[in-house]
Design a protein around this motif. Structure first.
Motif, PDB file in Angstrom:
ATOM      1  N   UNK A  44       0.873  -1.177   0.000  1.00  0.00           N
ATOM      2  CA  UNK A  44       0.000   0.000   0.000  1.00  0.00           C
ATOM      3  C   UNK A  44       0.908   1.224   0.000  1.00  0.00           C
ATOM      4  N   UNK A  45       1.028   1.893  -1.155  1.00  0.00           N
ATOM      5  CA  UNK A  45       1.936   3.039  -1.214  1.00  0.00           C
ATOM      6  C   UNK A  45       1.400   4.214  -0.382  1.00  0.00           C
ATOM      7  N   UNK A  46       2.222   4.764   0.508  1.00  0.00           N
ATOM      8  CA  UNK A  46       1.750   5.833   1.382  1.00  0.00           C
ATOM      9  C   UNK A  46       1.638   7.193   0.699  1.00  0.00           C
ATOM     10  N   UNK A  47       2.379   7.419  -0.373  1.00  0.00           N
ATOM     11  CA  UNK A  47       2.397   8.723  -1.028  1.00  0.00           C
ATOM     12  C   UNK A  47       1.028   9.243  -1.427  1.00  0.00           C
ATOM     13  N   UNK A  48       0.253   8.464  -2.196  1.00  0.00           N
ATOM     14  CA  UNK A  48      -1.057   8.966  -2.596  1.00  0.00           C
ATOM     15  C   UNK A  48      -1.991   9.212  -1.410  1.00  0.00           C
ATOM     16  N   UNK A  49      -1.881   8.374  -0.390  1.00  0.00           N
ATOM     17  CA  UNK A  49      -2.732   8.528   0.786  1.00  0.00           C
ATOM     18  C   UNK A  49      -2.373   9.816   1.525  1.00  0.00           C
ATOM     19  N   UNK A  50      -1.089  10.038   1.720  1.00  0.00           N
ATOM     20  CA  UNK A  50      -0.625  11.243   2.421  1.00  0.00           C
ATOM     21  C   UNK A  50      -1.035  12.494   1.653  1.00  0.00           C
ATOM     22  N   UNK A  51      -0.747  12.507   0.349  1.00  0.00           N
ATOM     23  CA  UNK A  51      -1.036  13.700  -0.448  1.00  0.00           C
ATOM     24  C   UNK A  51      -2.537  13.979  -0.542  1.00  0.00           C
ATOM     25  N   UNK A  52      -3.342  12.940  -0.714  1.00  0.00           N
ATOM     26  CA  UNK A  52      -4.797  13.145  -0.794  1.00  0.00           C
ATOM     27  C   UNK A  52      -5.357  13.619   0.546  1.00  0.00           C
ATOM     28  N   UNK A  53      -4.865  13.042   1.639  1.00  0.00           N
ATOM     29  CA  UNK A  53      -5.346  13.467   2.963  1.00  0.00           C
ATOM     30  C   UNK A  53      -4.971  14.919   3.240  1.00  0.00           C
ATOM     31  N   UNK A  54      -3.755  15.296   2.903  1.00  0.00           N
ATOM     32  CA  UNK A  54      -3.324  16.683   3.106  1.00  0.00           C
ATOM     33  C   UNK A  54      -4.134  17.618   2.212  1.00  0.00           C
ATOM     34  N   UNK A  55      -4.417  17.202   0.981  1.00  0.00           N
ATOM     35  CA  UNK A  55      -5.227  18.032   0.075  1.00  0.00           C
ATOM     36  C   UNK A  55      -6.613  18.283   0.668  1.00  0.00           C
ATOM     37  N   UNK A  56      -7.220  17.254   1.244  1.00  0.00           N
ATOM     38  CA  UNK A  56      -8.538  17.414   1.866  1.00  0.00           C
ATOM     39  C   UNK A  56      -8.450  18.375   3.051  1.00  0.00           C
ATOM     40  N   UNK A  57      -7.425  18.208   3.884  1.00  0.00           N
ATOM     41  CA  UNK A  57      -7.267  19.092   5.048  1.00  0.00           C
ATOM     42  C   UNK A  57      -7.079  20.539   4.597  1.00  0.00           C
ATOM     43  N   UNK A  58      -6.226  20.758   3.599  1.00  0.00           N
ATOM     44  CA  UNK A  58      -5.993  22.118   3.110  1.00  0.00           C
ATOM     45  C   UNK A  58      -7.282  22.702   2.526  1.00  0.00           C
ATOM     46  N   UNK A  59      -8.082  21.865   1.895  1.00  0.00           N
ATOM     47  CA  UNK A  59      -9.319  22.344   1.273  1.00  0.00           C
ATOM     48  C   UNK A  59     -10.396  22.703   2.293  1.00  0.00           C
ATOM     49  N   UNK A  60     -10.446  21.978   3.415  1.00  0.00           N
ATOM     50  CA  UNK A  60     -11.586  22.183   4.327  1.00  0.00           C
ATOM     51  C   UNK A  60     -11.261  22.925   5.614  1.00  0.00           C
ATOM     52  N   UNK A  61     -10.016  22.953   6.031  1.00  0.00           N
ATOM     53  CA  UNK A  61      -9.677  23.630   7.284  1.00  0.00           C
ATOM     54  C   UNK A  61      -9.476  25.117   6.991  1.00  0.00           C
ATOM     55  N   UNK A  62     -10.224  25.984   7.654  1.00  0.00           N
ATOM     56  CA  UNK A  62     -10.176  27.405   7.323  1.00  0.00           C
ATOM     57  C   UNK A  62      -9.002  28.183   7.920  1.00  0.00           C
ATOM     58  N   UNK A  63      -8.117  27.550   8.641  1.00  0.00           N
ATOM     59  CA  UNK A  63      -7.004  28.252   9.261  1.00  0.00           C
ATOM     60  C   UNK A  63      -6.108  28.852   8.177  1.00  0.00           C
ATOM     61  N   UNK A  64      -5.683  30.068   8.360  1.00  0.00           N
ATOM     62  CA  UNK A  64      -4.892  30.789   7.361  1.00  0.00           C
ATOM     63  C   UNK A  64      -3.608  30.063   6.958  1.00  0.00           C
ATOM     64  N   UNK A  65      -2.953  29.447   7.918  1.00  0.00           N
ATOM     65  CA  UNK A  65      -1.639  28.879   7.638  1.00  0.00           C
ATOM     66  C   UNK A  65      -1.659  27.378   7.359  1.00  0.00           C
TER      67      UNK A  65
END
Length: 130
Positions: A44-65
């Motif tokens: 199970x390659x971790x790269x796609x999982x990590x990148x997709x999870x981070x993309x979701x967090x960046x998309x939905x978390x409203x914190x500026x940074x």
């Protein structure tokens, strides 16, 4: 306590949305490499999982940074990409799956780095102005 108005609440801008899209493109590139049989991937390659999870967090978390998280993830995966020795796949178009997947990953990660820097600097400037 008053609610923030539309003018004071942080909203995703172009760089932040570009960061999300670029992270997803890079994840898809890694997935293409995995599915086309590039050797060296774990079960199970971790790269796609990590990148997709981070993309979701960046998309939905409203914190500026929060774009900093995308910037760090892109830098981490890009470092791993070069430590794994993927250069031969970038110059061998005869093997189309690994070639296309590696280029997708590289372009996605470089775009994510650029967009992450722009989004982070924009957030810092907005914080100073507020």
């Amino acid at each position: 306590m008053s609610m923030p108005t539309n003018s004071t609440r942080f909203r995703p801008r172009g760089a932040r949305l570009t960061l999300v899209a670029a992270l997803l493109v890079a994840a898809l590139g890694i997935l293409i490499q995995f599915l086309t049989g590039v050797p060296g991937f774990p079960v199970v390659p971790p790269g796609p999982i990590i990148l997709a999870a981070v993309a979701v967090v960046v998309a939905v978390v409203p914190w500026r940074f929060i774009p900093v998280l995308g910037l760090i993830a892109a830098a981490f995966v890009l470092t791993g990409m070069f430590l794994a020795g993927t250069g031969d796949r970038l110059i061998n178009p005869a093997d189309i799956g690994p070639f296309a997947g590696t280029w997708m990953q590289l372009v996605g990660l470089l775009t994510a780095l650029s967009a992450g820097i722009v989004a982070t600097v924009s957030a810092a400037r907005a914080t100073r102005q507020a």
